[in-house]
Design a protein around this motif. Structure first.
Motif, short mmCIF file in Angstrom:
data_model
loop_
_atom_site.label_atom_id
_atom_site.label_comp_id
_atom_site.label_asym_id
_atom_site.label_seq_id
_atom_site.Cartn_x
_atom_site.Cartn_y
_atom_site.Cartn_z
N GLY A 9 12.56 -30.82 -19.27
CA GLY A 9 11.69 -30.77 -18.01
C GLY A 9 11.21 -29.18 -18.02
N THR A 10 9.96 -29.41 -17.70
CA THR A 10 9.23 -28.26 -17.64
C THR A 10 8.27 -27.94 -16.33
OG1 THR A 10 7.91 -26.81 -18.99
CG2 THR A 10 7.48 -29.07 -19.05
N LYS A 12 6.13 -24.62 -16.60
CA LYS A 12 5.02 -23.92 -17.31
C LYS A 12 4.72 -24.17 -18.69
CE LYS A 12 4.54 -21.72 -13.44
NZ LYS A 12 3.45 -21.95 -12.56
N GLY A 13 5.63 -25.25 -19.21
CA GLY A 13 5.29 -25.55 -20.86
C GLY A 13 6.22 -25.23 -21.81
N THR A 15 9.36 -25.04 -22.00
CA THR A 15 10.31 -26.03 -22.39
C THR A 15 9.99 -27.09 -23.50
OG1 THR A 15 11.53 -25.48 -20.63
CG2 THR A 15 12.58 -27.08 -21.72
N ALA A 61 13.42 -21.67 -12.79
CA ALA A 61 12.48 -20.91 -11.78
C ALA A 61 13.53 -20.73 -10.48
CB ALA A 61 11.39 -21.94 -11.48
N MET A 62 13.15 -19.58 -10.09
CA MET A 62 14.19 -18.95 -8.96
C MET A 62 15.61 -19.53 -9.16
SD MET A 62 11.76 -17.95 -7.16
CE MET A 62 12.01 -17.87 -5.46
N GLY A 63 16.08 -19.38 -10.39
CA GLY A 63 17.50 -19.80 -10.97
C GLY A 63 17.76 -21.15 -10.95
N LEU A 91 14.89 -14.33 -18.08
CA LEU A 91 16.14 -13.52 -18.29
C LEU A 91 16.70 -13.41 -19.64
CD1 LEU A 91 18.20 -13.55 -15.05
CD2 LEU A 91 17.01 -11.54 -15.55
N GLY A 132 11.00 -16.99 -21.99
CA GLY A 132 9.89 -17.92 -21.42
C GLY A 132 8.65 -17.27 -21.09
N TRP A 134 5.41 -16.81 -18.36
CA TRP A 134 4.83 -17.29 -16.80
C TRP A 134 3.53 -16.58 -16.61
CZ3 TRP A 134 7.50 -15.92 -11.64
CH2 TRP A 134 6.67 -16.08 -10.65
N VAL A 143 6.10 -13.08 -16.88
CA VAL A 143 6.94 -13.16 -17.83
C VAL A 143 6.33 -13.53 -19.42
CG1 VAL A 143 9.22 -14.24 -18.81
CG2 VAL A 143 9.04 -13.88 -16.27
#
Ligand SMILES: Cc1cc2nc3c(=O)[nH]c(=O)nc-3n(C[C@H](O)[C@H](O)[C@H](O)COP(=O)(O)O)c2cc1C
Length: 163
Positions: A9-10, A12-13, A15, A61-63, A91, A132, A134, A143
């Motif tokens: 599941g991605t 921004k691509g 993953t 994203a956002m945890g 992170l 990751g 971004w 990121v």
């Protein structure tokens, strides 16, 4: 030939990119029969019925995991299945870049262990967190710490677990 499904599941691509690299190494070096599925488009119920071996990945994203993937890992029955899990997270990438193993473990615990804690049927053989990426539409990099080598090393390590 042992069959393995890789579900990703991605947003921004990264993953997807990680899943493709893992698929490639498991096919060529470990001679596994790999099928790659985007969680957004795949018939997940059928995949879970058909495959005993699963590698499941999500971007963070956002945890949060990608919702469809999170639903699978929290709700499905993985009894007698071999499962490996990974996430792509900014992170995690920071920790890997700093070679801070303790912090990397903390990220794995925060983004993987906590998410699957309510599903005792899911006891992963392996789990990890890659970096990751971004990049905003205007080119601004928020990121950028995904490293191909991290993904390759993990794929090499987990290949034999599925053989
Ligand atoms: C809106 C947004 C929120 C993010 N929040 C987090 C976060 O809470 N923790 C983290 O480690 N990385 C965070 N990141 C970085 C992502 O984990 C990174 O972009 C990763 O590549 C996402 O996976 P994907 O490329 O498969 O979508 C965030 C990225 C975006 C775009």
């Amino acid at each position: 030939m042992t069959k393995v499904a890789i579900i990703f599941g991605t947003r921004k691509g990264m993953t997807r990119k990680s899943a493709e690299i893992i698929a490639d190494i498991l096919k060529t070096k470990f001679k596994l029969d790999i099928a790659l599925f985007n969680a957004k488009k795949a018939k997940l119920k059928d995949i879970l019925e058909e495959y005993e071996n699963l590698i499941i990945g999500s971007g963070i994203a956002m945890g949060f995991w990608v919702r469809t993937v999170k639903k699978i890992v929290q709700k499905k029955d993985f009894t007698n299945k071999k499962v490996a899990l990974f996430v792509c997270s900014g992170l995690a990438g920071d920790a890997l870049k700093a070679n801070d193993k303790e912090e990397h473990q903390k990220v794995i615990s925060k983004y993987i262990d906590r998410v699957i804690a309510k599903n005792p049927s899911l006891q992963p053989l392996a789990k990890t967190a890659f970096g990751g990426r971004w990049v905003r539409k205007n080119g601004e990099q928020i990121v950028d710490n995904w490293k191909k080598e991290d993904v390759e090393n993990w794929a090499e390590a987990i290949g034999k677990l599925f053989q």
